[in-house]
Design a protein around this motif. Sequence first.
Motif, PDB file in Angstrom:
ATOM      1  N   VAL A 183       1.080  -3.119  15.248  1.00  0.00           N
ATOM      2  CA  VAL A 183       0.777  -1.738  15.618  1.00  0.00           C
ATOM      3  C   VAL A 183      -0.715  -1.444  15.494  1.00  0.00           C
ATOM      4  O   VAL A 183      -1.328  -0.958  16.433  1.00  0.00           O
ATOM      5  CB  VAL A 183       1.593  -0.741  14.769  1.00  0.00           C
ATOM      6  CG1 VAL A 183       1.337   0.687  15.191  1.00  0.00           C
ATOM      7  CG2 VAL A 183       3.082  -1.042  14.849  1.00  0.00           C
ATOM      8  N   PHE A 184      -1.297  -1.697  14.345  1.00  0.00           N
ATOM      9  CA  PHE A 184      -2.728  -1.455  14.159  1.00  0.00           C
ATOM     10  C   PHE A 184      -3.235  -2.184  12.926  1.00  0.00           C
ATOM     11  O   PHE A 184      -2.455  -2.666  12.107  1.00  0.00           O
ATOM     12  CB  PHE A 184      -3.068   0.039  14.072  1.00  0.00           C
ATOM     13  CG  PHE A 184      -2.230   0.847  13.115  1.00  0.00           C
ATOM     14  CD1 PHE A 184      -2.453   0.800  11.745  1.00  0.00           C
ATOM     15  CD2 PHE A 184      -1.231   1.681  13.594  1.00  0.00           C
ATOM     16  CE1 PHE A 184      -1.682   1.561  10.873  1.00  0.00           C
ATOM     17  CE2 PHE A 184      -0.464   2.448  12.738  1.00  0.00           C
ATOM     18  CZ  PHE A 184      -0.684   2.387  11.367  1.00  0.00           C
ATOM     19  N   THR A 185      -4.556  -2.236  12.823  1.00  0.00           N
ATOM     20  CA  THR A 185      -5.223  -2.815  11.659  1.00  0.00           C
ATOM     21  C   THR A 185      -5.925  -1.709  10.910  1.00  0.00           C
ATOM     22  O   THR A 185      -6.644  -0.898  11.508  1.00  0.00           O
ATOM     23  CB  THR A 185      -6.240  -3.895  12.079  1.00  0.00           C
ATOM     24  OG1 THR A 185      -5.545  -4.959  12.722  1.00  0.00           O
ATOM     25  CG2 THR A 185      -6.998  -4.446  10.875  1.00  0.00           C
ATOM     26  N   ILE A 186      -5.703  -1.671   9.602  1.00  0.00           N
ATOM     27  CA  ILE A 186      -6.424  -0.754   8.729  1.00  0.00           C
ATOM     28  C   ILE A 186      -7.468  -1.574   7.983  1.00  0.00           C
ATOM     29  O   ILE A 186      -7.134  -2.562   7.327  1.00  0.00           O
ATOM     30  CB  ILE A 186      -5.492  -0.076   7.708  1.00  0.00           C
ATOM     31  CG1 ILE A 186      -4.404   0.741   8.406  1.00  0.00           C
ATOM     32  CG2 ILE A 186      -6.303   0.801   6.743  1.00  0.00           C
ATOM     33  CD1 ILE A 186      -3.328   1.275   7.462  1.00  0.00           C
ATOM     34  N   THR A 187      -8.719  -1.177   8.096  1.00  0.00           N
ATOM     35  CA  THR A 187      -9.788  -1.765   7.304  1.00  0.00           C
ATOM     36  C   THR A 187     -10.237  -0.700   6.320  1.00  0.00           C
ATOM     37  O   THR A 187     -10.802   0.328   6.730  1.00  0.00           O
ATOM     38  CB  THR A 187     -10.973  -2.220   8.179  1.00  0.00           C
ATOM     39  OG1 THR A 187     -10.495  -3.180   9.126  1.00  0.00           O
ATOM     40  CG2 THR A 187     -12.077  -2.840   7.335  1.00  0.00           C
ATOM     41  N   ALA A 188      -9.935  -0.899   5.049  1.00  0.00           N
ATOM     42  CA  ALA A 188     -10.268   0.067   4.002  1.00  0.00           C
ATOM     43  C   ALA A 188     -11.443  -0.456   3.190  1.00  0.00           C
ATOM     44  O   ALA A 188     -11.335  -1.508   2.538  1.00  0.00           O
ATOM     45  CB  ALA A 188      -9.060   0.311   3.101  1.00  0.00           C
ATOM     46  N   HIS A 189     -12.561   0.252   3.249  1.00  0.00           N
ATOM     47  CA  HIS A 189     -13.720  -0.117   2.445  1.00  0.00           C
ATOM     48  C   HIS A 189     -13.480   0.359   1.016  1.00  0.00           C
ATOM     49  O   HIS A 189     -12.951   1.453   0.798  1.00  0.00           O
ATOM     50  CB  HIS A 189     -14.993   0.488   3.030  1.00  0.00           C
ATOM     51  CG  HIS A 189     -15.305  -0.049   4.386  1.00  0.00           C
ATOM     52  ND1 HIS A 189     -15.871  -1.286   4.599  1.00  0.00           N
ATOM     53  CD2 HIS A 189     -15.089   0.463   5.617  1.00  0.00           C
ATOM     54  CE1 HIS A 189     -16.006  -1.503   5.887  1.00  0.00           C
ATOM     55  NE2 HIS A 189     -15.531  -0.453   6.536  1.00  0.00           N
ATOM     56  N   ILE A 190     -13.869  -0.480   0.055  1.00  0.00           N
ATOM     57  CA  ILE A 190     -13.566  -0.178  -1.341  1.00  0.00           C
ATOM     58  C   ILE A 190     -14.831  -0.111  -2.179  1.00  0.00           C
ATOM     59  O   ILE A 190     -15.836  -0.741  -1.865  1.00  0.00           O
ATOM     60  CB  ILE A 190     -12.586  -1.217  -1.924  1.00  0.00           C
ATOM     61  CG1 ILE A 190     -13.117  -2.640  -1.752  1.00  0.00           C
ATOM     62  CG2 ILE A 190     -11.211  -1.069  -1.259  1.00  0.00           C
ATOM     63  CD1 ILE A 190     -12.251  -3.712  -2.378  1.00  0.00           C
ATOM     64  N   GLY A 191     -14.737   0.675  -3.263  1.00  0.00           N
ATOM     65  CA  GLY A 191     -15.844   0.800  -4.202  1.00  0.00           C
ATOM     66  C   GLY A 191     -15.627  -0.089  -5.407  1.00  0.00           C
ATOM     67  O   GLY A 191     -14.776  -0.979  -5.413  1.00  0.00           O
ATOM     68  N   GLY A 192     -16.402   0.190  -6.442  1.00  0.00           N
ATOM     69  CA  GLY A 192     -16.340  -0.600  -7.664  1.00  0.00           C
ATOM     70  C   GLY A 192     -15.044  -0.406  -8.429  1.00  0.00           C
ATOM     71  O   GLY A 192     -14.412   0.643  -8.371  1.00  0.00           O
ATOM     72  N   VAL A 193     -14.665  -1.433  -9.169  1.00  0.00           N
ATOM     73  CA  VAL A 193     -13.416  -1.442  -9.926  1.00  0.00           C
ATOM     74  C   VAL A 193     -13.594  -0.720 -11.259  1.00  0.00           C
ATOM     75  O   VAL A 193     -14.582  -0.932 -11.960  1.00  0.00           O
ATOM     76  CB  VAL A 193     -12.962  -2.894 -10.186  1.00  0.00           C
ATOM     77  CG1 VAL A 193     -11.718  -2.933 -11.056  1.00  0.00           C
ATOM     78  CG2 VAL A 193     -12.737  -3.628  -8.880  1.00  0.00           C
ATOM     79  N   THR A 194     -12.628   0.134 -11.589  1.00  0.00           N
ATOM     80  CA  THR A 194     -12.535   0.725 -12.920  1.00  0.00           C
ATOM     81  C   THR A 194     -11.333   0.108 -13.603  1.00  0.00           C
ATOM     82  O   THR A 194     -10.247   0.077 -13.023  1.00  0.00           O
ATOM     83  CB  THR A 194     -12.357   2.262 -12.842  1.00  0.00           C
ATOM     84  OG1 THR A 194     -13.500   2.814 -12.190  1.00  0.00           O
ATOM     85  CG2 THR A 194     -12.198   2.871 -14.221  1.00  0.00           C
ATOM     86  N   THR A 195     -11.525  -0.402 -14.805  1.00  0.00           N
ATOM     87  CA  THR A 195     -10.438  -1.038 -15.539  1.00  0.00           C
ATOM     88  C   THR A 195     -10.056  -0.184 -16.735  1.00  0.00           C
ATOM     89  O   THR A 195     -10.915   0.188 -17.534  1.00  0.00           O
ATOM     90  CB  THR A 195     -10.853  -2.445 -16.023  1.00  0.00           C
ATOM     91  OG1 THR A 195     -11.223  -3.221 -14.875  1.00  0.00           O
ATOM     92  CG2 THR A 195      -9.719  -3.146 -16.730  1.00  0.00           C
ATOM     93  N   ALA A 196      -8.762   0.119 -16.841  1.00  0.00           N
ATOM     94  CA  ALA A 196      -8.253   0.875 -17.985  1.00  0.00           C
ATOM     95  C   ALA A 196      -7.836  -0.049 -19.118  1.00  0.00           C
ATOM     96  O   ALA A 196      -7.402   0.408 -20.161  1.00  0.00           O
ATOM     97  CB  ALA A 196      -7.075   1.751 -17.551  1.00  0.00           C
ATOM     98  N   GLY A 197      -7.935  -1.354 -18.905  1.00  0.00           N
ATOM     99  CA  GLY A 197      -7.617  -2.327 -19.940  1.00  0.00           C
ATOM    100  C   GLY A 197      -6.176  -2.794 -19.882  1.00  0.00           C
ATOM    101  O   GLY A 197      -5.413  -2.448 -18.980  1.00  0.00           O
ATOM    102  N   ASP A 198      -5.811  -3.585 -20.897  1.00  0.00           N
ATOM    103  CA  ASP A 198      -4.457  -4.133 -20.993  1.00  0.00           C
ATOM    104  C   ASP A 198      -3.515  -3.039 -21.468  1.00  0.00           C
ATOM    105  O   ASP A 198      -3.689  -2.503 -22.564  1.00  0.00           O
ATOM    106  CB  ASP A 198      -4.429  -5.321 -21.956  1.00  0.00           C
ATOM    107  CG  ASP A 198      -3.128  -6.096 -21.888  1.00  0.00           C
ATOM    108  OD1 ASP A 198      -2.079  -5.497 -21.556  1.00  0.00           O
ATOM    109  OD2 ASP A 198      -3.157  -7.301 -22.162  1.00  0.00           O
TER     110      ASP A 198
END
Length: 152
Positions: free
Chosen positions: A10-25
């Motif tokens: 049907v279509f292609t979604i290209t999602a640009h992403i920012g930096g990762v935030t980690t909340a930890g284990d």
Amino acid sequence: MAPQLQTKFVFTITAHIGGVTTAGDIGTGVRRIIPIIGGEVRGAINGKVCALGADFQIIRPNELIELEAKYAFETDDGAVVYVENKGIRFGPVELLQKLKRGEPVDPKLIYFRTVPKFETGAEQYRWLMEHIFVGSAARHADRVVIDVHQVL
């Protein structure tokens, strides 16, 4: 006999992403939040990914990644489509670690599949809410590319 499953691109979604935030284990894995900062939709529907939303991930101890992205895109004719996209990403640990570091990895070596669900009040796109879709995805350093297929 039940109808055989078939899919149609049907279509292609290209999602640009920012930096990762980690909340930890969190006890069941590591919680990560990755903002979605834009992108595009191309195919049977064309538009732009809105600069809002995020991908909420849990990285399990075996490196299996459970994903749940929530975001929206606006079509070229002005309709807004909300997306909830759940899936998994898995592959050899050394390749998944390369992806985490932002290094390139051949997408064919990583299993990355999703099940996007769409919501919209725009009449011309209500068919998105009346079908099941599956996605085959690839993670790159700055974006995620998802080929969306309608299950027929």
